[in-house]
Write a protein that holds these residues in place. Structure first.
Motif, PDB file in Angstrom:
ATOM      1  N   LYS A  44       0.830  -1.216   0.000  1.00 43.63           N
ATOM      2  CA  LYS A  44       0.000   0.000   0.000  1.00 43.63           C
ATOM      3  C   LYS A  44       0.862   1.262   0.000  1.00 43.63           C
ATOM      4  O   LYS A  44       0.391   2.348  -0.343  1.00 43.63           O
ATOM      5  N   LEU A  45       2.112   1.131   0.432  1.00 45.24           N
ATOM      6  CA  LEU A  45       3.002   2.304   0.503  1.00 45.24           C
ATOM      7  C   LEU A  45       3.640   2.607  -0.855  1.00 45.24           C
ATOM      8  O   LEU A  45       4.248   3.660  -1.036  1.00 45.24           O
ATOM      9  N   LEU A  46       3.540   1.660  -1.788  1.00 42.58           N
ATOM     10  CA  LEU A  46       4.187   1.854  -3.090  1.00 42.58           C
ATOM     11  C   LEU A  46       3.168   2.307  -4.126  1.00 42.58           C
ATOM     12  O   LEU A  46       2.016   1.890  -4.106  1.00 42.58           O
ATOM     13  N   GLU A  47       3.658   3.168  -5.040  1.00 47.38           N
ATOM     14  CA  GLU A  47       2.761   3.655  -6.087  1.00 47.38           C
ATOM     15  C   GLU A  47       3.183   3.105  -7.438  1.00 47.38           C
ATOM     16  O   GLU A  47       4.367   2.774  -7.636  1.00 47.38           O
ATOM     17  N   ASP A  59       6.814   3.476  -9.225  1.00 48.09           N
ATOM     18  CA  ASP A  59       7.900   3.733  -8.265  1.00 48.09           C
ATOM     19  C   ASP A  59       9.199   3.022  -8.669  1.00 48.09           C
ATOM     20  O   ASP A  59       9.175   1.901  -9.188  1.00 48.09           O
ATOM     21  N   VAL A  60      10.297   3.702  -8.356  1.00 47.65           N
ATOM     22  CA  VAL A  60      11.616   3.074  -8.485  1.00 47.65           C
ATOM     23  C   VAL A  60      12.129   2.912  -7.057  1.00 47.65           C
ATOM     24  O   VAL A  60      12.342   3.894  -6.346  1.00 47.65           O
ATOM     25  N   VAL A  61      12.273   1.670  -6.626  1.00 48.24           N
ATOM     26  CA  VAL A  61      12.585   1.378  -5.227  1.00 48.24           C
ATOM     27  C   VAL A  61      14.026   0.903  -5.098  1.00 48.24           C
ATOM     28  O   VAL A  61      14.425  -0.076  -5.720  1.00 48.24           O
ATOM     29  N   THR A  79      11.258 -10.185   2.581  1.00 48.40           N
ATOM     30  CA  THR A  79      10.724  -9.095   3.410  1.00 48.40           C
ATOM     31  C   THR A  79      10.641  -7.834   2.545  1.00 48.40           C
ATOM     32  O   THR A  79       9.576  -7.514   2.017  1.00 48.40           O
ATOM     33  N   ALA A  80      11.781  -7.155   2.324  1.00 47.22           N
ATOM     34  CA  ALA A  80      11.754  -5.959   1.462  1.00 47.22           C
ATOM     35  C   ALA A  80      11.313  -6.341   0.042  1.00 47.22           C
ATOM     36  O   ALA A  80      10.447  -5.681  -0.559  1.00 47.22           O
ATOM     37  N   LEU A  81      11.876  -7.438  -0.487  1.00 45.76           N
ATOM     38  CA  LEU A  81      11.478  -7.837  -1.849  1.00 45.76           C
ATOM     39  C   LEU A  81      10.068  -8.413  -1.866  1.00 45.76           C
ATOM     40  O   LEU A  81       9.377  -8.360  -2.883  1.00 45.76           O
ATOM     41  N   GLY A  82       9.609  -8.915  -0.723  1.00 45.86           N
ATOM     42  CA  GLY A  82       8.226  -9.394  -0.617  1.00 45.86           C
ATOM     43  C   GLY A  82       7.250  -8.240  -0.791  1.00 45.86           C
ATOM     44  O   GLY A  82       6.207  -8.379  -1.447  1.00 45.86           O
ATOM     45  N   VAL A  83       7.593  -7.094  -0.218  1.00 39.73           N
ATOM     46  CA  VAL A  83       6.735  -5.903  -0.365  1.00 39.73           C
ATOM     47  C   VAL A  83       6.673  -5.509  -1.850  1.00 39.73           C
ATOM     48  O   VAL A  83       5.594  -5.217  -2.395  1.00 39.73           O
ATOM     49  N   ILE A  84       7.813  -5.555  -2.494  1.00 43.05           N
ATOM     50  CA  ILE A  84       7.864  -5.201  -3.926  1.00 43.05           C
ATOM     51  C   ILE A  84       7.063  -6.233  -4.739  1.00 43.05           C
ATOM     52  O   ILE A  84       6.256  -5.872  -5.610  1.00 43.05           O
ATOM     53  N   ARG A  85       7.253  -7.508  -4.431  1.00 41.72           N
ATOM     54  CA  ARG A  85       6.499  -8.568  -5.147  1.00 41.72           C
ATOM     55  C   ARG A  85       4.993  -8.368  -4.962  1.00 41.72           C
ATOM     56  O   ARG A  85       4.219  -8.492  -5.909  1.00 41.72           O
ATOM     57  N   ALA A  86       4.592  -8.038  -3.724  1.00 40.88           N
ATOM     58  CA  ALA A  86       3.156  -7.871  -3.448  1.00 40.88           C
ATOM     59  C   ALA A  86       2.601  -6.671  -4.214  1.00 40.88           C
ATOM     60  O   ALA A  86       1.476  -6.729  -4.743  1.00 40.88           O
ATOM     61  N   ALA A  87       3.382  -5.592  -4.314  1.00 37.91           N
ATOM     62  CA  ALA A  87       2.914  -4.404  -5.055  1.00 37.91           C
ATOM     63  C   ALA A  87       2.759  -4.755  -6.537  1.00 37.91           C
ATOM     64  O   ALA A  87       1.790  -4.326  -7.184  1.00 37.91           O
ATOM     65  N   GLU A 116       2.159  -7.783  -7.735  1.00 40.71           N
ATOM     66  CA  GLU A 116       0.979  -8.665  -7.816  1.00 40.71           C
ATOM     67  C   GLU A 116      -0.310  -7.843  -7.801  1.00 40.71           C
ATOM     68  O   GLU A 116      -1.313  -8.240  -8.376  1.00 40.71           O
ATOM     69  N   ALA A 117      -0.243  -6.678  -7.107  1.00 42.11           N
ATOM     70  CA  ALA A 117      -1.429  -5.806  -7.042  1.00 42.11           C
ATOM     71  C   ALA A 117      -1.567  -4.944  -8.299  1.00 42.11           C
ATOM     72  O   ALA A 117      -2.424  -4.058  -8.364  1.00 42.11           O
ATOM     73  N   GLY A 118      -0.705  -5.167  -9.275  1.00 45.06           N
ATOM     74  CA  GLY A 118      -0.849  -4.500 -10.576  1.00 45.06           C
ATOM     75  C   GLY A 118      -0.008  -3.246 -10.744  1.00 45.06           C
ATOM     76  O   GLY A 118      -0.151  -2.531 -11.748  1.00 45.06           O
ATOM     77  N   LYS A 119       0.879  -2.951  -9.776  1.00 47.37           N
ATOM     78  CA  LYS A 119       1.701  -1.739  -9.909  1.00 47.37           C
ATOM     79  C   LYS A 119       2.991  -2.063 -10.656  1.00 47.37           C
ATOM     80  O   LYS A 119       3.544  -3.154 -10.504  1.00 47.37           O
TER      81      LYS A 119
END
Ligand code: MRU
Length: 342
Positions: free
Chosen positions: A143-146, A149-151, A167-175, A177-180
């Motif tokens: 939810k924190l990523l748009e 984004d370049v992370v 963990t950190a890459l999990g957040v990126i993977r989830a974003a 997966e959410a279509g971002k």
């Protein structure tokens, strides 16, 4: 990506040997305590949660090794203490060995073979739980990523550093997966090159856009507006939110602050050490000089020159915009003392 397999019937722990990635996928087989300690110290397997999971399976291997002795309980205790001391900074190692020890204390009447059955189930469950936790952390953090984004990330806080997903890459993977659409800048992370070798390897495998940058390019990239957010993992977080992570993380955090770039840490609650208050009290591992003086076996410094090889640094809590956990995102000022009651 599955990189840790335990076969209780042999017993053997098979680890994807991270020393050789990305050139080749070679498997390391640990069959006793000595192998497990070697795999941790030489970084066949590394990353705080992966270290904890390996240690839990390591307890099982140790038990098999000593079960035939009349004094197996003493030998087991001695071995558990050796295992705990294999690497000092990631609290997950102590946490996992203490967790297994507690299960034993609760059932002191068990025979060695009964305890083995129990420990195998506990270690497998811990491994599965870590992946579930990462997924939960991912959904909070995504939810924190748009979109777009370049992370930037430092070290490897992905599948290879955990039971899976990251963990950190999990957040990126989830974003994603959410279509971002997310692009990752992987800092190379001298000297073991977890970023250049491991983060780039696993993201490329998943078709996630990844750009590797030299560690010393970080300030320039931020100054030129090429970084939207930073997300890193952690090896230990104090009750007040100071974060020990791979050496270089602190520099990235200072630069992020200077350039008004959000700096997030993604870590499971069991990476938080509520008994340590100040970052300066976290033990920082110092590793062998050759990791700095040599690259792929070739000396790059004058012979005999001294080097620093601190493996971790500590980022003060005030530089951390948010700590993403499986129970939500915490923000400054942090107070994790409530974890003492869990
Ligand atoms: O020395 P390492 O490779 O074990 O250090 C790993 C890190 O610093 C990671 O960033 C940290 O463990 C987070 S892993 C999810």
């Amino acid at each position: 990506m599955e990189h840790i397999f335990f076969k209780p019937e042999e017993p053997v722990l098979r680890l994807l040997d991270q020393r050789y990635l990305p050139e080749r996928e070679e498997w390391f087989e640990a069959r006793n305590l000595e192998d497990v300690i070697y795999s941790l110290q030489e970084m066949v397997v590394r990353g705080a949660p992966a270290i904890g999971i390996t240690a839990a399976y390591g307890c099982c291997l140790l038990l098999k090794e000593v079960e035939a002795y009349a004094d197996w309980q003493e030998k087991l205790l001695k071995g558990l203490n050796l295992l705990k001391a294999a690497r000092p900074t990631a609290v997950n190692l102590t946490w996992a060995v203490d967790f297994m020890s507690k299960k034993w204390e609760e059932k002191k009447e068990l025979s060695a073979s009964e305890l083995y059955g129990l420990w195998v189930q506990e270690a497998l469950a811990l491994h599965r739980l870590d992946i579930e936790i990462n997924r939960k952390m991912g959904s909070w953090g995504a939810k924190l990523l748009e979109d777009g984004d370049v992370v930037m990330t430092h070290c490897n806080a992905g599948s290879l550093a955990t039971g899976g997903f990251g963990t950190a890459l999990g957040v990126i993977r989830a974003a994603i997966e959410a279509g971002k659409k997310i692009t990752v800048i992987a800092n190379e992370t001298r000297p073991f090159l977890q970023g250049a070798r491991l983060t780039a390897y696993e993201l490329q495998k998943d078709n996630i856009e990844v750009i590797v940058a030299c560690d010393n390019a970080c300030g320039f990239l931020m100054q030129r507006g090429k970084v939207s957010k930073v997300i890193v993992g952690a090896d230990r977080i104090t009750s007040k939110g100071d974060v020990a992570n791979k050496i270089g993380t602190y520099s990235v955090a200072v630069l992020a602050k200077k350039h008004n770039i959000p700096f997030y840490v993604a870590a499971p609650l069991y990476t938080i050490d509520p008994y340590t208050v100040k970052g300066e009290d976290i033990p920082i591992e110092e590793r062998k000089q050759e990791e700095v003086t040599h690259i792929q076996g070739k000396r790059i410094t004058p012979a005999g020159v001294k080097v620093f090889n601190y493996a971790f640094d500590v980022t003060p809590a005030e530089l951390v915009s948010g700590i993403i956990t499986e129970e939500g995102v915490f923000s400054y000022p942090y107070d994790f003392s409530f974890l003492k009651n869990r």
